[in-house]
Design a protein around this motif. Structure first.
Motif, mmCIF file in Angstrom:
data_model
loop_
_atom_site.group_PDB
_atom_site.id
_atom_site.type_symbol
_atom_site.label_atom_id
_atom_site.label_comp_id
_atom_site.label_asym_id
_atom_site.label_seq_id
_atom_site.Cartn_x
_atom_site.Cartn_y
_atom_site.Cartn_z
ATOM 1 N N PHE A 204 25.089 -25.762 -14.334
ATOM 2 C CA PHE A 204 25.047 -26.723 -15.439
ATOM 3 C C PHE A 204 24.894 -26.011 -16.782
ATOM 4 O O PHE A 204 25.651 -26.265 -17.727
ATOM 5 C CB PHE A 204 23.895 -27.703 -15.228
ATOM 6 C CG PHE A 204 23.617 -28.590 -16.419
ATOM 7 C CD1 PHE A 204 24.442 -29.676 -16.693
ATOM 8 C CD2 PHE A 204 22.565 -28.318 -17.266
ATOM 9 C CE1 PHE A 204 24.204 -30.486 -17.798
ATOM 10 C CE2 PHE A 204 22.310 -29.124 -18.378
ATOM 11 C CZ PHE A 204 23.132 -30.207 -18.643
ATOM 12 N N TYR A 205 23.934 -25.097 -16.874
ATOM 13 C CA TYR A 205 23.691 -24.418 -18.149
ATOM 14 C C TYR A 205 24.840 -23.490 -18.524
ATOM 15 O O TYR A 205 25.194 -23.378 -19.702
ATOM 16 C CB TYR A 205 22.377 -23.648 -18.095
ATOM 17 C CG TYR A 205 21.174 -24.551 -18.135
ATOM 18 C CD1 TYR A 205 20.885 -25.317 -19.265
ATOM 19 C CD2 TYR A 205 20.329 -24.683 -17.039
ATOM 20 C CE1 TYR A 205 19.802 -26.169 -19.307
ATOM 21 C CE2 TYR A 205 19.243 -25.532 -17.073
ATOM 22 C CZ TYR A 205 18.984 -26.267 -18.204
ATOM 23 O OH TYR A 205 17.904 -27.118 -18.237
ATOM 24 N N SER A 206 25.451 -22.839 -17.532
ATOM 25 C CA SER A 206 26.578 -21.952 -17.820
ATOM 26 C C SER A 206 27.763 -22.723 -18.378
ATOM 27 O O SER A 206 28.466 -22.252 -19.281
ATOM 28 C CB SER A 206 27.015 -21.216 -16.548
ATOM 29 O OG SER A 206 25.995 -20.376 -16.076
ATOM 30 N N SER A 207 27.978 -23.922 -17.840
ATOM 31 C CA SER A 207 29.155 -24.684 -18.246
ATOM 32 C C SER A 207 28.934 -25.501 -19.510
ATOM 33 O O SER A 207 29.850 -25.636 -20.328
ATOM 34 C CB SER A 207 29.596 -25.609 -17.101
ATOM 35 O OG SER A 207 28.573 -26.546 -16.800
ATOM 36 N N THR A 208 27.715 -26.021 -19.705
ATOM 37 C CA THR A 208 27.487 -26.936 -20.829
ATOM 38 C C THR A 208 26.798 -26.296 -22.023
ATOM 39 O O THR A 208 27.107 -26.629 -23.166
ATOM 40 C CB THR A 208 26.650 -28.147 -20.389
ATOM 41 O OG1 THR A 208 25.367 -27.693 -19.938
ATOM 42 C CG2 THR A 208 27.339 -28.914 -19.280
ATOM 43 N N LYS A 209 25.886 -25.395 -21.766
ATOM 44 C CA LYS A 209 25.126 -24.784 -22.862
ATOM 45 C C LYS A 209 25.737 -23.456 -23.302
ATOM 46 O O LYS A 209 25.992 -23.226 -24.482
ATOM 47 C CB LYS A 209 23.669 -24.565 -22.442
ATOM 48 C CG LYS A 209 22.950 -25.829 -21.969
ATOM 49 C CD LYS A 209 22.781 -26.849 -23.074
ATOM 50 C CE LYS A 209 21.978 -28.049 -22.579
ATOM 51 N NZ LYS A 209 21.841 -29.093 -23.617
ATOM 52 N N LYS B 180 28.674 -22.209 -22.088
ATOM 53 C CA LYS B 180 30.141 -22.280 -22.039
ATOM 54 C C LYS B 180 30.730 -20.920 -21.641
ATOM 55 O O LYS B 180 31.651 -20.397 -22.275
ATOM 56 C CB LYS B 180 30.705 -22.767 -23.374
ATOM 57 C CG LYS B 180 30.192 -24.162 -23.757
ATOM 58 C CD LYS B 180 30.922 -24.730 -24.936
ATOM 59 C CE LYS B 180 30.348 -26.077 -25.365
ATOM 60 N NZ LYS B 180 30.375 -27.077 -24.285
ATOM 61 N N ASP B 181 30.166 -20.362 -20.577
ATOM 62 C CA ASP B 181 30.540 -19.045 -20.067
ATOM 63 C C ASP B 181 31.207 -19.234 -18.704
ATOM 64 O O ASP B 181 30.537 -19.457 -17.700
ATOM 65 C CB ASP B 181 29.275 -18.184 -19.948
ATOM 66 C CG ASP B 181 29.568 -16.754 -19.530
ATOM 67 O OD1 ASP B 181 30.567 -16.519 -18.821
ATOM 68 O OD2 ASP B 181 28.771 -15.856 -19.894
ATOM 69 N N ALA C 64 30.143 -16.750 -15.876
ATOM 70 C CA ALA C 64 28.824 -17.056 -15.325
ATOM 71 C C ALA C 64 28.892 -18.299 -14.451
ATOM 72 O O ALA C 64 28.293 -18.352 -13.367
ATOM 73 C CB ALA C 64 27.810 -17.248 -16.449
ATOM 74 N N GLN C 65 29.628 -19.297 -14.896
ATOM 75 C CA GLN C 65 29.764 -20.524 -14.111
ATOM 76 C C GLN C 65 30.373 -20.218 -12.749
ATOM 77 O O GLN C 65 29.880 -20.700 -11.706
ATOM 78 C CB GLN C 65 30.625 -21.543 -14.854
ATOM 79 C CG GLN C 65 30.811 -22.842 -14.081
ATOM 80 C CD GLN C 65 31.705 -23.836 -14.812
ATOM 81 O OE1 GLN C 65 31.937 -23.703 -16.015
ATOM 82 N NE2 GLN C 65 32.220 -24.815 -14.090
ATOM 83 N N THR C 66 31.441 -19.419 -12.739
ATOM 84 C CA THR C 66 32.101 -19.069 -11.477
ATOM 85 C C THR C 66 31.156 -18.297 -10.568
ATOM 86 O O THR C 66 31.097 -18.539 -9.352
ATOM 87 C CB THR C 66 33.358 -18.239 -11.754
ATOM 88 O OG1 THR C 66 34.273 -19.013 -12.536
ATOM 89 C CG2 THR C 66 34.039 -17.819 -10.455
ATOM 90 N N PHE C 67 30.388 -17.379 -11.142
ATOM 91 C CA PHE C 67 29.416 -16.601 -10.365
ATOM 92 C C PHE C 67 28.415 -17.517 -9.675
ATOM 93 O O PHE C 67 28.154 -17.397 -8.470
ATOM 94 C CB PHE C 67 28.687 -15.610 -11.273
ATOM 95 C CG PHE C 67 27.532 -14.923 -10.601
ATOM 96 C CD1 PHE C 67 27.747 -13.824 -9.776
ATOM 97 C CD2 PHE C 67 26.235 -15.379 -10.777
ATOM 98 C CE1 PHE C 67 26.676 -13.191 -9.141
ATOM 99 C CE2 PHE C 67 25.159 -14.761 -10.152
ATOM 100 C CZ PHE C 67 25.388 -13.661 -9.323
ATOM 101 N N PHE C 68 27.857 -18.443 -10.429
ATOM 102 C CA PHE C 68 26.834 -19.320 -9.854
ATOM 103 C C PHE C 68 27.429 -20.338 -8.884
ATOM 104 O O PHE C 68 26.771 -20.722 -7.908
ATOM 105 C CB PHE C 68 26.033 -20.004 -10.963
ATOM 106 C CG PHE C 68 25.090 -19.071 -11.662
ATOM 107 C CD1 PHE C 68 24.036 -18.477 -10.974
ATOM 108 C CD2 PHE C 68 25.252 -18.768 -13.012
ATOM 109 C CE1 PHE C 68 23.163 -17.610 -11.611
ATOM 110 C CE2 PHE C 68 24.384 -17.907 -13.646
ATOM 111 C CZ PHE C 68 23.332 -17.314 -12.952
ATOM 112 N N GLU C 69 28.669 -20.761 -9.127
ATOM 113 C CA GLU C 69 29.320 -21.651 -8.163
ATOM 114 C C GLU C 69 29.499 -20.944 -6.817
ATOM 115 O O GLU C 69 29.231 -21.517 -5.758
ATOM 116 C CB GLU C 69 30.667 -22.125 -8.700
ATOM 117 C CG GLU C 69 30.556 -23.153 -9.815
ATOM 118 C CD GLU C 69 31.892 -23.547 -10.389
ATOM 119 O OE1 GLU C 69 31.944 -24.543 -11.138
ATOM 120 O OE2 GLU C 69 32.901 -22.874 -10.104
ATOM 121 N N GLU C 70 29.941 -19.684 -6.870
ATOM 122 C CA GLU C 70 30.127 -18.931 -5.630
ATOM 123 C C GLU C 70 28.790 -18.666 -4.946
ATOM 124 O O GLU C 70 28.687 -18.712 -3.715
ATOM 125 C CB GLU C 70 30.865 -17.619 -5.933
ATOM 126 C CG GLU C 70 32.311 -17.838 -6.350
ATOM 127 C CD GLU C 70 33.009 -16.554 -6.765
ATOM 128 O OE1 GLU C 70 32.317 -15.501 -6.846
ATOM 129 O OE2 GLU C 70 34.227 -16.596 -7.015
#
Length: 200
Positions: free
Chosen positions: A113-118, A120-121, A124-130
């Protein structure tokens, strides 16, 4: 009677599952975190950190305020004698899987949530999704051996379900994890869980 302070997040929904499953009388107070209601002087008296969820139990002649979803689950289990077995080994299994949901899975979901909304990285979002899918893969393996995380339905399942529900689209896009999906369908079909998920 319990006052339940919450918002529409996985953490905020988790105690609702336990309250509904235990049949405890409660009143819901929905806080608008975007408007800063978690930082109001009134709420900070209940939880000085200013985070949801929190409860105030008015039973027993002395108000008891508790924050942190895991602490609330444990408090309600002790209060009601439900969903946490007394046998040491069985209890340890429930606690192990509950803490896996609370300390590994839930924070990773929050990081998405924070990577994508705050931040906007995208990287990082892909890393945490995996990372989240990896954790959920472990849960899927466990659920291939047992109907519920600790053998019988309990705290661990209530800890994990709101996170899974919030990341259902990610799991569907990944594919597989049939046992995790079977488990989610079983948990989500429980009348108390349906009521709880509609509370927030």
């Amino acid at each position: 009677m319990i006052d339940f302070y919450t918002a529409g997040t996985g953490n905020g929904r988790r105690p609702a599952l336990m309250l509904e499953e235990c049949g405890v009388a409660y009143t819901t107070h929905k806080l608008d975190l975007m408007k800063g209601e978690g930082r109001s002087p009134e709420f900070l008296k209940i939880n000085p950190i200013g985070a949801i969820p929190a409860i105030v139990d008015h039973d027993g002649g002395k108000d008891v305020a508790i924050a942190q979803s895991g602490a609330i689950l444990l408090y309600l289990a002790e209060k009601t004698g439900k969903f946490l077995p007394k046998d040491a080994a069985t209890k340890a299994a429930h606690l192990q899987w509950m803490l896996f949901a609370l300390t590994d899975i839930a924070p990773t979901s929050s990081a998405i949530f924070y990577s994508s909304t705050k931040l906007k990285d995208q990287a990082a979002q892909t890393f945490f999704e995996e990372r989240l899918l990896g954790f959920l893969g472990h849960a899927d393996q466990r659920l291939g051996q047992s109907d519920y995380l600790a053998g019988e339905y309990g705290l661990a399942d209530m800890a994990l379900y709101p996170v899974y529900d919030g990341r259902r689209a990610l799991v569907e896009a990944k594919g597989g994890m049939a046992d995790l999906k079977r488990w989610a369908d079983a948990v989500g079909s429980r009348p108390a869980v349906k009521r709880a998920m509609a509370v927030v």
